[in-house]
Design an enzyme around this catalytic site. Structure first.
Site, PDB file in Angstrom:
ATOM      1  N   ASP A  95      -5.075  -6.738   2.652  1.00 51.77           N
ATOM      2  CA  ASP A  95      -4.938  -5.572   3.539  1.00 51.77           C
ATOM      3  C   ASP A  95      -4.369  -5.965   4.897  1.00 51.77           C
ATOM      4  O   ASP A  95      -4.594  -7.074   5.375  1.00 51.77           O
ATOM      5  CB  ASP A  95      -6.311  -4.899   3.704  1.00 51.77           C
ATOM      6  CG  ASP A  95      -6.192  -3.483   4.237  1.00 51.77           C
ATOM      7  OD1 ASP A  95      -5.098  -2.900   4.156  1.00 51.77           O
ATOM      8  OD2 ASP A  95      -7.209  -2.958   4.743  1.00 51.77           O
ATOM      9  N   HIS A 110       4.972  -5.214   4.227  1.00 54.32           N
ATOM     10  CA  HIS A 110       4.786  -5.482   2.791  1.00 54.32           C
ATOM     11  C   HIS A 110       5.662  -6.651   2.354  1.00 54.32           C
ATOM     12  O   HIS A 110       5.220  -7.519   1.611  1.00 54.32           O
ATOM     13  CB  HIS A 110       5.116  -4.237   1.963  1.00 54.32           C
ATOM     14  CG  HIS A 110       4.214  -3.067   2.267  1.00 54.32           C
ATOM     15  ND1 HIS A 110       2.849  -3.201   2.334  1.00 54.32           N
ATOM     16  CD2 HIS A 110       4.477  -1.756   2.520  1.00 54.32           C
ATOM     17  CE1 HIS A 110       2.312  -2.018   2.621  1.00 54.32           C
ATOM     18  NE2 HIS A 110       3.277  -1.127   2.744  1.00 54.32           N
ATOM     19  N   LEU A 141      -3.959 -21.501 -13.724  1.00 50.48           N
ATOM     20  CA  LEU A 141      -4.582 -20.339 -13.076  1.00 50.48           C
ATOM     21  C   LEU A 141      -4.268 -19.035 -13.820  1.00 50.48           C
ATOM     22  O   LEU A 141      -3.124 -18.799 -14.213  1.00 50.48           O
ATOM     23  CB  LEU A 141      -4.048 -20.236 -11.638  1.00 50.48           C
ATOM     24  CG  LEU A 141      -4.455 -19.000 -10.844  1.00 50.48           C
ATOM     25  CD1 LEU A 141      -5.923 -19.077 -10.431  1.00 50.48           C
ATOM     26  CD2 LEU A 141      -3.581 -18.832  -9.604  1.00 50.48           C
TER      27      LEU A 141
HETATM   28  C1  IPE Z   1      -6.905  -1.271  -0.314  1.00 48.91           C
HETATM   29  O1  IPE Z   1      -6.212  -1.147   0.882  1.00 48.91           O
HETATM   30  C2  IPE Z   1      -5.938  -1.303  -1.465  1.00 48.91           C
HETATM   31  C3  IPE Z   1      -5.123  -2.501  -1.566  1.00 48.91           C
HETATM   32  C4  IPE Z   1      -5.199  -3.560  -0.813  1.00 48.91           C
HETATM   33  C5  IPE Z   1      -4.174  -2.507  -2.637  1.00 48.91           C
HETATM   34  P1  IPE Z   1      -6.013   0.267   1.584  1.00 48.91           P
HETATM   35  O2  IPE Z   1      -5.307   0.003   2.855  1.00 48.91           O
HETATM   36  O3  IPE Z   1      -5.356   1.214   0.649  1.00 48.91           O
HETATM   37  O4  IPE Z   1      -7.512   0.739   1.831  1.00 48.91           O
HETATM   38  P2  IPE Z   1      -8.089   1.839   2.806  1.00 48.91           P
HETATM   39  O5  IPE Z   1      -7.314   3.101   2.550  1.00 48.91           O
HETATM   40  O6  IPE Z   1      -7.891   1.359   4.202  1.00 48.91           O
HETATM   41  O7  IPE Z   1      -9.544   1.930   2.457  1.00 48.91           O
HETATM   42  C1  IPE Z   2      -2.130  -3.547   2.210  1.00 42.93           C
HETATM   43  O1  IPE Z   2      -1.670  -3.302   3.509  1.00 42.93           O
HETATM   44  C2  IPE Z   2      -1.062  -3.287   1.162  1.00 42.93           C
HETATM   45  C3  IPE Z   2      -1.325  -2.126   0.314  1.00 42.93           C
HETATM   46  C4  IPE Z   2      -2.368  -1.392   0.333  1.00 42.93           C
HETATM   47  C5  IPE Z   2      -0.280  -1.769  -0.632  1.00 42.93           C
HETATM   48  P1  IPE Z   2      -1.648  -1.847   4.126  1.00 42.93           P
HETATM   49  O2  IPE Z   2      -0.361  -1.204   3.798  1.00 42.93           O
HETATM   50  O3  IPE Z   2      -2.853  -1.085   3.715  1.00 42.93           O
HETATM   51  O4  IPE Z   2      -1.707  -2.174   5.669  1.00 42.93           O
HETATM   52  P2  IPE Z   2      -2.596  -1.434   6.775  1.00 42.93           P
HETATM   53  O5  IPE Z   2      -4.004  -1.495   6.291  1.00 42.93           O
HETATM   54  O6  IPE Z   2      -2.089  -0.043   6.886  1.00 42.93           O
HETATM   55  O7  IPE Z   2      -2.365  -2.245   7.999  1.00 42.93           O
HETATM   56 MG    MG Z   3      -4.700  -0.896   4.494  1.00 45.35          MG
END
Ligand code: IPE
Ligand code: IPE
Ligand code: MG
Length: 251
Positions: free
Chosen positions: A21, A38, A132
């Site tokens: 995240d 990303h 792995l």
């Molecule tokens: C959780 O991250 C999902 C992934 C890392 C794939 P999100 O960014 O979607 O989670 P929330 O919405 O902050 O809970």
């Molecule tokens: C995690 O990073 C990647 C996915 C959930 C696909 P985010 O896109 O949720 O990044 P933040 O949490 O908004 O910074």
């Molecule tokens: Mg996120």
């Protein structure tokens, strides 16, 4: 920062799961678009896969896209899908070189056909690898999985393949997408969020949770080793008391 030498190889978690995240915030802090974040997250994926391989961890699950992530703006979802295609294709050689066996959990049918094609190709090419086991959670959520398991289970009961009274935790897990993997012993979440976000709800019942402020694109091998070291300091009691656990580990 931990080094690989500081880790006790006899006390490794067999399965580490990661909620990757913070990509969006990482990019926005640099004045860039979320998609840039990303793209930079791929480096952290590579580092984590290498770190887990070097340590000899058997299972690594990466939460890459949740069922709820479909609700993001269309252009972000499209960019993530394109990134998946490119990344799987680009990383395949290195997965093969590192003897990594790729797996996927989630509603793969909901992914664009072009993603499915790359994914199934990579699954096939790596399937005989013995190092792995890298499990990608794509269009995955814990509730989706449990509900699916319940549907299959109900159907087996209806067909008289299963007696309700015979149902146990062990037989229930056979209906989950993770039936072939051990439960994660360590769950890492980056970006300073303290939540599970619908990830492996059944499987993490006794996982050790590790939260770090590091945003996913900045996550490196040393951060992974830090999490493993932290895990090795924990006492896992599974409902028992400390004295019992210590006696068991001596015997
Ligand atoms: C959780 O991250 C999902 C992934 C890392 C794939 P999100 O960014 O979607 O989670 P929330 O919405 O902050 O809970
Ligand atoms: C995690 O990073 C990647 C996915 C959930 C696909 P985010 O896109 O949720 O990044 P933040 O949490 O908004 O910074
Ligand atoms: Mg996120």
């Amino acid at each position: 920062m931990a080094t690989i030498e500081s880790i006790n190889k006899d006390k490794l978690p067999s399965h580490v799961a990661v909620i990757m995240d913070g990509n969006g915030r990482w990019a926005q802090r640099k004045g860039n678009s979320r998609i840039f974040g990303h793209k930079n997250g791929v480096v952290a994926v590579r580092e984590t896969v290498e770190a887990a391989s070097e340590l000899g961890i058997k299972y690594l699950t990466l939460y890459a896209f949740s069922t709820e992530n479909w609700n993001r703006p269309r252009e972000e979802v499209d960019a993530l899908m394109s990134l998946l295609i490119v990344t799987i294709e680009k990383e395949l050689e290195s997965l093969l070189e590192n003897n990594v066996c790729l797996h996927v959990i989630g509603d793969t049918q909901s992914l664009p056909k072009s993603v499915q094609k790359q994914l199934f190709r990579a699954l096939d090419k790596t399937r005989n690898n013995t190092g792995l086991n890298l499990v990608l959670a794509l269009s995955y959520s814990g509730r989706w999985e449990i509900l699916n398991a319940m549907k299959k289970l109900a159907s087996d009961v209806r067909k008289k393949n299963l007696e309700v009274d015979d149902l146990s935790c062990d037989s229930f897990v056979q209906y989950l997408t993770t039936s072939e993997y051990p439960d994660p012993e360590l769950l890492i979440r980056t970006s300073g969020e303290y939540r599970i976000s619908n990830f492996m709800l059944w499987q993490i019942a006794y996982a050790e949770l590790y939260f770090t402020e590091v945003l996913w694109p900045d996550f490196r091998k040393e951060d992974f080793f830090d999490a493993i070291l932290d895990f090795q300091k924990r006492e896992r009691r599974f409902g028992k008391i400390s004295e019992q656990v210590n006696t068991e580990s001596v015997n």
